[in-house]
Design an enzyme around this catalytic site. Structure first.
Site, PDB file in Angstrom:
ATOM      1  N   CYS A  57      28.638  58.316  47.323  1.00 30.55           N
ATOM      2  CA  CYS A  57      27.729  57.496  46.598  1.00 30.55           C
ATOM      3  C   CYS A  57      26.506  57.088  46.011  1.00 30.55           C
ATOM      4  CB  CYS A  57      29.249  55.923  45.698  1.00 30.55           C
ATOM      5  SG  CYS A  57      30.336  56.824  46.094  1.00 30.55           S
ATOM      6  N   HIS A  96      26.095  52.344  40.497  1.00 30.03           N
ATOM      7  CA  HIS A  96      26.973  53.159  41.030  1.00 30.03           C
ATOM      8  C   HIS A  96      28.232  52.711  40.429  1.00 30.03           C
ATOM      9  CE1 HIS A  96      29.659  55.402  43.326  1.00 30.03           C
ATOM     10  NE2 HIS A  96      30.575  54.581  43.573  1.00 30.03           N
ATOM     11  N   ASN A 127      34.854  56.665  38.950  1.00 26.95           N
ATOM     12  CA  ASN A 127      33.917  56.477  40.108  1.00 26.95           C
ATOM     13  C   ASN A 127      33.868  58.171  39.976  1.00 26.95           C
ATOM     14  OD1 ASN A 127      32.736  56.905  41.968  1.00 26.95           O
ATOM     15  ND2 ASN A 127      33.842  55.307  43.872  1.00 26.95           N
TER      16      ASN A 127
HETATM   17  N1  ACO Z   1      49.321  50.295  41.931  1.00 25.70           N
HETATM   18  C1  ACO Z   1      49.450  49.291  41.632  1.00 25.70           C
HETATM   19  N2  ACO Z   1      49.392  48.578  42.747  1.00 25.70           N
HETATM   20  C2  ACO Z   1      49.119  49.034  43.910  1.00 25.70           C
HETATM   21  C3  ACO Z   1      47.744  49.644  44.052  1.00 25.70           C
HETATM   22  C4  ACO Z   1      47.734  50.419  42.872  1.00 25.70           C
HETATM   23  N3  ACO Z   1      47.477  51.621  41.901  1.00 25.70           N
HETATM   24  N4  ACO Z   1      46.764  50.240  44.289  1.00 25.70           N
HETATM   25  C5  ACO Z   1      47.352  48.964  45.639  1.00 25.70           C
HETATM   26  N5  ACO Z   1      48.248  48.665  45.416  1.00 25.70           N
HETATM   27  C6  ACO Z   1      48.991  47.365  46.011  1.00 25.70           C
HETATM   28  C7  ACO Z   1      49.167  47.276  47.489  1.00 25.70           C
HETATM   29  O1  ACO Z   1      50.029  47.905  48.087  1.00 25.70           O
HETATM   30  C8  ACO Z   1      48.864  45.772  48.087  1.00 25.70           C
HETATM   31  O2  ACO Z   1      50.488  45.610  47.458  1.00 25.70           O
HETATM   32  P1  ACO Z   1      51.038  44.583  48.938  1.00 25.70           P
HETATM   33  O3  ACO Z   1      50.797  43.027  48.247  1.00 25.70           O
HETATM   34  O4  ACO Z   1      52.690  44.568  48.248  1.00 25.70           O
HETATM   35  O5  ACO Z   1      50.721  45.024  50.220  1.00 25.70           O
HETATM   36  C9  ACO Z   1      48.101  45.534  46.221  1.00 25.70           C
HETATM   37  O6  ACO Z   1      48.188  46.051  46.016  1.00 25.70           O
HETATM   38  C10 ACO Z   1      47.494  44.578  47.045  1.00 25.70           C
HETATM   39  O7  ACO Z   1      46.492  45.846  47.378  1.00 25.70           O
HETATM   40  P2  ACO Z   1      45.205  45.468  48.041  1.00 25.70           P
HETATM   41  O8  ACO Z   1      44.204  46.796  48.927  1.00 25.70           O
HETATM   42  O9  ACO Z   1      44.735  43.499  49.169  1.00 25.70           O
HETATM   43  O10 ACO Z   1      44.381  45.275  46.305  1.00 25.70           O
HETATM   44  P3  ACO Z   1      43.256  44.965  46.017  1.00 25.70           P
HETATM   45  O11 ACO Z   1      43.060  43.412  45.456  1.00 25.70           O
HETATM   46  O12 ACO Z   1      42.418  44.538  47.931  1.00 25.70           O
HETATM   47  O13 ACO Z   1      42.564  46.091  45.127  1.00 25.70           O
HETATM   48  C11 ACO Z   1      40.095  47.899  45.000  1.00 25.70           C
HETATM   49  C12 ACO Z   1      42.152  47.711  45.926  1.00 25.70           C
HETATM   50  C13 ACO Z   1      40.879  47.492  43.749  1.00 25.70           C
HETATM   51  C14 ACO Z   1      40.679  48.673  45.831  1.00 25.70           C
HETATM   52  C15 ACO Z   1      39.518  46.832  45.786  1.00 25.70           C
HETATM   53  O14 ACO Z   1      39.671  46.557  47.185  1.00 25.70           O
HETATM   54  C16 ACO Z   1      38.463  46.843  45.424  1.00 25.70           C
HETATM   55  O15 ACO Z   1      38.414  46.743  44.288  1.00 25.70           O
HETATM   56  N6  ACO Z   1      38.120  47.783  46.400  1.00 25.70           N
HETATM   57  C17 ACO Z   1      36.432  48.268  45.984  1.00 25.70           C
HETATM   58  C18 ACO Z   1      36.199  49.712  46.762  1.00 25.70           C
HETATM   59  C19 ACO Z   1      36.034  50.461  45.705  1.00 25.70           C
HETATM   60  O16 ACO Z   1      35.695  50.337  44.189  1.00 25.70           O
HETATM   61  N7  ACO Z   1      36.473  52.145  46.319  1.00 25.70           N
HETATM   62  C20 ACO Z   1      35.854  52.738  45.278  1.00 25.70           C
HETATM   63  C21 ACO Z   1      35.028  54.076  46.482  1.00 25.70           C
HETATM   64  S1  ACO Z   1      34.495  54.069  47.481  1.00 25.70           S
HETATM   65  C22 ACO Z   1      32.484  53.780  46.391  1.00 25.70           C
HETATM   66  O17 ACO Z   1      32.074  53.985  45.653  1.00 25.70           O
HETATM   67  C23 ACO Z   1      31.618  53.065  46.765  1.00 25.70           C
END
Ligand code: ACO
Length: 326
Positions: A111, A253, A283
């Site tokens: 990215c 980004h 993204n």
């Molecule tokens: N829909 C519904 N529930 C979901 C989904 C979904 N799409 N994805 C995960 N869950 C669930 C998980 O299974 C988990 O359930 P559980 O509690 O029963 O185990 C719960 O939601 C929480 O999961 P987390 O991974 O802790 O969710 P979080 O609140 O951290 O959100 C996210 C996930 C949105 C990916 C967050 O961590 C984030 O924004 N991270 C940044 C990463 C990013 O933006 N990456 C992009 C690519 S990297 C880049 O471009 C640099």
């Protein structure tokens, strides 16, 4: 000497996939995805190759710059989802736009790829090696995603965007163009966001790798981004001796709106200076910064003399920031 952006262009696939469409594939909802990421739709390539999209974006950027492919000295394509192991996407673009006088190669920094390509172009220009360079960020991430994995399939989209840059006068001067840059990598922490390549496949192989799809520790990536992005933005403005409040736009980004909101808060800058379009495109990795830049350029939001910070962050881990004057 410095590096000026003189033309921009983009290509986004026609096929729109909404959060509701994804909720038919995996156990998710529009509410969950939009509230955590800011994403509502993404474009998915159904017939276009990465090279097709990159070439279309390049043609538009050349037109915007009033140039012809034959005037380009170097083509740099930032991608982590190229069509072929070889030839490079850059060579496929060269063929499509008839850039017969150019050298061409791909650059891989996930990215942060577009930022790293911009800096590479700047280095070539400052060294006096090339004058006109075509930069492209392009991704077909839809082929690297496990569409059964709700934690990753909701995040990404496909697309391409390009910029033509040329040599201007005055190194890091008040002249329009690149004013300063920082770029960093941390390979030690790289395992938080990976996508394996092809498996070892030969008669002597000793084991199989597990999966060929994107795997991510979302919370670690989030922590990395909200720490390193403000840090590198401060570094680049210190380098250029610029007060952060005089920056007009922060083009980051487009991974996640919560990351961008957190960066704005940590820098003490109003969110209105952080334009976002991940709601429509998701993204798009190396393509996201130039897609947003092109969108703003076409809307007339970028005025001569405005100061802009571009900042990318992603797998590797890699991150960086550039300060330019439009
Ligand atoms: N829909 C519904 N529930 C979901 C989904 C979904 N799409 N994805 C995960 N869950 C669930 C998980 O299974 C988990 O359930 P559980 O509690 O029963 O185990 C719960 O939601 C929480 O999961 P987390 O991974 O802790 O969710 P979080 O609140 O951290 O959100 C996210 C996930 C949105 C990916 C967050 O961590 C984030 O924004 N991270 C940044 C990463 C990013 O933006 N990456 C992009 C690519 S990297 C880049 O471009 C640099």
């Amino acid at each position: 000497m410095t590096t000026k952006i003189i033309g921009t262009g983009s290509y986004l696939p026609e096929h729109v996939v909404s959060n509701d469409d994804l909720a038919k594939l995996v156990d998710t909802s529009d509410e969950w995805i939009a509230s955590r990421t800011g994403i509502r739709n993404r474009r998915i390539a159904t017939k276009e190759s990465g090279a097709d999209m990159a070439a279309a974006a390049a043609e538009e950027a050349l037109k915007d710059a009033g140039m012809d492919g034959s005037e380009i000295d170097l083509i740099l394509v930032a991608t982590c989802s190229s069509d072929f192991q070889f030839p490079s996407t850059a060579c496929l673009v060269q063929k499509a736009i008839h850039a017969t006088n150019a050298a061409a190669f791909d650059l891989s920094a996930a990215c942060s790829g577009f930022l790293f390509a911009l800096h590479t172009a700047h280095a070539y220009i400052c060294a006096g090696i090339y004058k006109n360079i075509l930069l492209v960020g392009v991704e077909v991430l839809s082929k690297l995603i496990d569409w059964n994995d709700r934690s990753t399939c909701v995040l990404f989209g496909d697309g391409a965007s390009a910029c033509v840059v040329e040599r201007g006068e005055g190194l890091y001067s008040a002249d329009h163009g690149m004013e300063g840059f920082v770029q960093w990598s941390d390979g030690v922490s790289g395992e938080v966001l990976t996508c394996p390549g092809r498996k070892i496949e030969n008669p002597w192989k000793e084991n199989d790798s597990e999966t060929e799809y994107i795997q991510m520790n979302g919370q670690e990536v989030f922590r990395f981004a909200v720490k390193k992005v403000p840090e590198c933005i401060r570094q680049v403005t210190e380098k250029t001796e610029t007060q952060i409040e005089t920056i007009d736009w922060f083009i980051l980004h487009q991974a996640n709106s919560r990351i961008i909101q957190s960066v704005a808060k940590r820098l003490g800058v109003p969110e209105e200076k952080f334009p976002m379009n991940m709601e429509q495109y998701g993204n798009t990795s190396a393509a996201s910064i130039p897609i947003l830049l092109d969108e703003m350029n076409k809307k007339g939001m970028l005025q001569p003399g405005q100061k802009i910070i571009l900042s990318g962050f992603g797998a590797g881990l890699t991150w960086g920031a550039a300060q330019i004057e439009w």
